[in-house]
Write a protein that holds these residues in place. Structure first.
Motif, PDB file in Angstrom:
ATOM      1  N   GLY A   8       0.790  -1.230   0.000  1.00  0.00           N
ATOM      2  CA  GLY A   8       0.000   0.000   0.000  1.00  0.00           C
ATOM      3  C   GLY A   8       0.819   1.275   0.000  1.00  0.00           C
ATOM      4  N   GLU A   9       2.087   1.194  -0.307  1.00  0.00           N
ATOM      5  CA  GLU A   9       2.966   2.364  -0.315  1.00  0.00           C
ATOM      6  C   GLU A   9       2.952   3.059  -1.675  1.00  0.00           C
ATOM      7  OE1 GLU A   9       4.525   3.651   2.335  1.00  0.00           O
ATOM      8  OE2 GLU A   9       3.592   2.090   3.548  1.00  0.00           O
ATOM      9  N   VAL A  10       1.756   3.312  -2.200  1.00  0.00           N
ATOM     10  CA  VAL A  10       1.589   3.997  -3.474  1.00  0.00           C
ATOM     11  C   VAL A  10       0.709   5.208  -3.226  1.00  0.00           C
ATOM     12  CG1 VAL A  10       0.758   3.781  -5.853  1.00  0.00           C
ATOM     13  CG2 VAL A  10       1.787   1.813  -4.702  1.00  0.00           C
ATOM     14  N   TYR A  11       1.106   6.352  -3.742  1.00  0.00           N
ATOM     15  CA  TYR A  11       0.412   7.597  -3.423  1.00  0.00           C
ATOM     16  C   TYR A  11       0.150   8.397  -4.677  1.00  0.00           C
ATOM     17  CZ  TYR A  11       2.333   6.242   1.056  1.00  0.00           C
ATOM     18  OH  TYR A  11       2.673   5.532   2.173  1.00  0.00           O
ATOM     19  N   PHE A  12      -0.814   9.291  -4.573  1.00  0.00           N
ATOM     20  CA  PHE A  12      -1.090  10.258  -5.631  1.00  0.00           C
ATOM     21  C   PHE A  12      -0.739  11.620  -5.062  1.00  0.00           C
ATOM     22  CE2 PHE A  12      -3.588  13.403  -7.833  1.00  0.00           C
ATOM     23  CZ  PHE A  12      -3.536  12.994  -9.150  1.00  0.00           C
ATOM     24  N   GLU A  13       0.123  12.335  -5.744  1.00  0.00           N
ATOM     25  CA  GLU A  13       0.501  13.671  -5.295  1.00  0.00           C
ATOM     26  C   GLU A  13       0.354  14.633  -6.451  1.00  0.00           C
ATOM     27  OE1 GLU A  13       4.283  13.919  -3.373  1.00  0.00           O
ATOM     28  OE2 GLU A  13       3.895  12.184  -2.096  1.00  0.00           O
TER      29      GLU A  13
END
Length: 125
Positions: free
Chosen positions: A110-115
């Protein structure tokens, strides 16, 4: 004396044969190494070319028009209405690289992000 001369000549001849064979074995080994390198290089080139076509194949389960090719460190990203899929194509016995396995682990944990980053032109103030 004749026997000693024959033995010495035979030993000298055998020595020259062994040296010649050793030289030939070394040459063949170098040729085999070069052929192995060329085979691996061709395999890599083949993989890079074919991975760009995989989204267009019947076996590809998504709409290829929603696929974006990256090339490295993964082959691409598939954008679906309900998910985003990181895609890596492999052929034959090829394996994920160390960095690809690491990225897979980041996604799985789950270490995926939207920035979002905004850049403005401050010279117009």
């Amino acid at each position: 004396m004749n026997l000693t001369l024959v033995l010495a000549a035979t030993c000298g001849l055998l020595f020259l044969i062994v040296v010649g064979l050793a030289r030939r074995v070394r040459q063949l080994s170098e040729q085999l190494d070069a052929a192995d390198f060329q085979q691996r290089s061709l395999s890599t080139t083949y993989g890079r070319i074919t991975e760009q076509w995989f989204p267009l194949m019947n076996q590809y389960p998504y709409d290829p028009q929603s696929f974006r090719f990256l090339g490295t460190p993964i082959d691409g990203v598939q954008f679906e209405d309900d998910k985003i899929v990181f895609v890596e194509f492999k052929t034959n016995r090829s394996q994920l690289s160390k960095s690809q396995r690491h990225f897979r682990e980041l996604v799985e944990s789950g270490e995926v992000y939207f920035e979002e980053f905004r850049f403005t032109d401050d010279s117009k103030t």
